[in-house]
Design an enzyme around this catalytic site. Structure first.
Site, PDB file in Angstrom:
ATOM      1  CD  GLU A 134      -0.776   8.715  -1.902  1.00  0.00           C
ATOM      2  OE1 GLU A 134      -2.044   9.188  -2.374  1.00  0.00           O
ATOM      3  OE2 GLU A 134      -0.712   7.679  -1.377  1.00  0.00           O
ATOM      4  CD  GLU A 240       1.132   4.664   3.297  1.00  0.00           C
ATOM      5  OE1 GLU A 240       0.277   4.250   2.760  1.00  0.00           O
ATOM      6  OE2 GLU A 240       1.518   5.882   3.531  1.00  0.00           O
TER       7      GLU A 240
HETATM    8  C1  XIL Z   1      -5.745   4.084   3.703  1.00  0.00           C
HETATM    9  C2  XIL Z   1      -6.533   3.743   5.104  1.00  0.00           C
HETATM   10  O1  XIL Z   1      -5.908   2.263   5.276  1.00  0.00           O
HETATM   11  C3  XIL Z   1      -8.007   3.478   4.670  1.00  0.00           C
HETATM   12  O2  XIL Z   1      -8.597   2.918   6.159  1.00  0.00           O
HETATM   13  C4  XIL Z   1      -8.451   4.730   4.304  1.00  0.00           C
HETATM   14  O3  XIL Z   1     -10.044   4.506   4.194  1.00  0.00           O
HETATM   15  C5  XIL Z   1      -7.919   5.250   3.164  1.00  0.00           C
HETATM   16  O4  XIL Z   1      -6.345   5.393   3.513  1.00  0.00           O
HETATM   17  N1  XIL Z   1      -1.814   5.655   1.215  1.00  0.00           N
HETATM   18  C6  XIL Z   1      -1.662   6.366   2.362  1.00  0.00           C
HETATM   19  C7  XIL Z   1      -2.522   5.788   3.459  1.00  0.00           C
HETATM   20  O5  XIL Z   1      -0.755   7.077   2.524  1.00  0.00           O
HETATM   21  O6  XIL Z   1      -2.984   6.853   4.239  1.00  0.00           O
HETATM   22  C8  XIL Z   1      -3.807   4.898   2.901  1.00  0.00           C
HETATM   23  O7  XIL Z   1      -4.427   4.302   4.178  1.00  0.00           O
HETATM   24  C9  XIL Z   1      -3.238   3.668   2.031  1.00  0.00           C
HETATM   25  C10 XIL Z   1      -2.544   4.625   0.698  1.00  0.00           C
END
Ligand code: XIL
Length: 330
Positions: A134, A240
């Site tokens: 990001e 994701e």
């Molecule tokens: C999220 C996790 O799922 C949560 O448990 C944590 O509190 C915050 O991060 N983008 C990403 C991930 O790259 O690392 C994030 O994961 C979700 C959004």
């Protein structure tokens, strides 16, 4: 467990690995589902900087080691997420003992040491790393503001890739972002990657996070971006994926159970998206779903705390949803 339900990763054997996230609780409660349907895992939070190196003198590898070991014992691929991110980066990294800002050289040195240590610690047990997460802005600026950008400048991105490659040249290095396939943000991510490649920075793939919802996103948007990256000769992973039943702005929704209509629209989304993934299997190196069952999803706390969401393939009791069925029958 219902033996009539086909194994998801079995169905996709000829296409690409199918992943999910793991954490302590998921591994203890859902290990049957995980090992039946997924052949790749990503520790959800345990490899993030604030978890591994929360203070200058503290390193915590135990949690992540357990999860990586779970993957190895079950012959799964393990994705590493993530080395550099604006979030989950502890303040100490950028300051001295008095709390004052330290120089660019010190932060860069700490980053190199950190990446070297972590990448070497896991060695080839982690087959690919999201090196930078990001870094591109959502608004009309190019880079997202962060402590990394502020102290090191835009070079933090390529330096991170170079440090990771030096630490272990065998592993695949990914740049990961959300909406990386869409609109102006997609264009910026694309030009970042193109620029890195033109300077021979060791970046091997782009991670499209895939946090979608059935209101705003359109699976078709994926196609043109996949083709653009394919032309650059770079690989893609969906890293994701989840599909919220709510629009991003629908923050006050108090729905207690998902309606059949919402679940059907969600299933259609998954179906179309996976059709596209299959079509481009030569470019796509893996698809990871950000969760196992709707019992546990980060979307329950994002974008607002406490709004229950149902973005995954299995329902809260572990039964396959319409979304699951839509991607295993083709
Ligand atoms: C999220 C996790 O799922 C949560 O448990 C944590 O509190 C915050 O991060 N983008 C990403 C991930 O790259 O690392 C994030 O994961 C979700 C959004």
């Amino acid at each position: 467990m219902n033996s009539k339900v086909p194994s998801l990763c079995g169905v996709y054997k000829e296409y690409f690995p199918i992943g999910t996230i793991v954490n302590d609780e998921l591994v203890s409660k859902d290990s049957e589902l995980i090992t039946k349907h997924f052949n790749s895992i990503t520790p959800e939070n345990e490899l993030k900087l604030n978890k591994i190196h929360p203070d200058k003198d503290t390193f915590i590898f135990e949690e992540a080691d357990k999860l990586v070991d779970f993957g190895r014992r079950n012959n799964m691929l393990v994705r590493g997420h993530v080395l550099v991110w604006h979030d989950h980066s502890p303040e100490w990294f950028f300051t001295n003992d008095k709390g004052e800002k330290v120089s660019r050289e010190i932060v860069l040195g700490r980053l190199q040491e950190y990446i070297n240590l972590v990448v070497k610690h896991f060695g080839n047990n982690i087959y690919c790393w999201d090196v930078v997460n990001e870094a591109i802005a959502d608004d009309n600026t190019f880079y997202r503001p962060s402590k990394w950008l502020e102290t090191i400048g835009e070079e933090f991105i390529e330096k991170a890739f170079i440090f990771a490659h030096e630490a272990n040249p065998d592993i695949k290095l990914y740049y990961n972002d959300y909406n990386a396939e869409m609109g102006e943000k997609g264009d910026k991510v694309y030009s970042l990657i193109k620029g890195l490649l033109s300077r021979d920075v060791p970046v091997h793939g782009v991670g499209i996070q895939g946090h979608y919802d059935i209101v705003f996103h359109k699976p078709e948007a994926l196609k043109s971006m996949i083709e653009r990256y394919a032309d650059l000769g770079i690989k893609l992973q969906i890293t994701e994926m989840d599909v919220s039943v709510f629009g991003f702005d629908d923050r006050n929704n108090t729905l207690q159970r998902p309606t059949t209509e919402l679940l059907e629209r969600q299933a259609e989304f998954y179906e179309k998206a996976f059709e596209i993934f299959r079509e481009y299997k030569s470019v796509i190196e893996g698809v990871t779903i950000w969760g196992v069952t709707d019992r546990y999803t980060w979307k329950d706390d994002f974008p607002v705390n406490g709004r229950k969401d149902w973005p995954l393939l299995f329902d809260e009791s572990g039964e396959p949803k319409a979304a699951f069925n839509s991607i295993v029958s083709f």
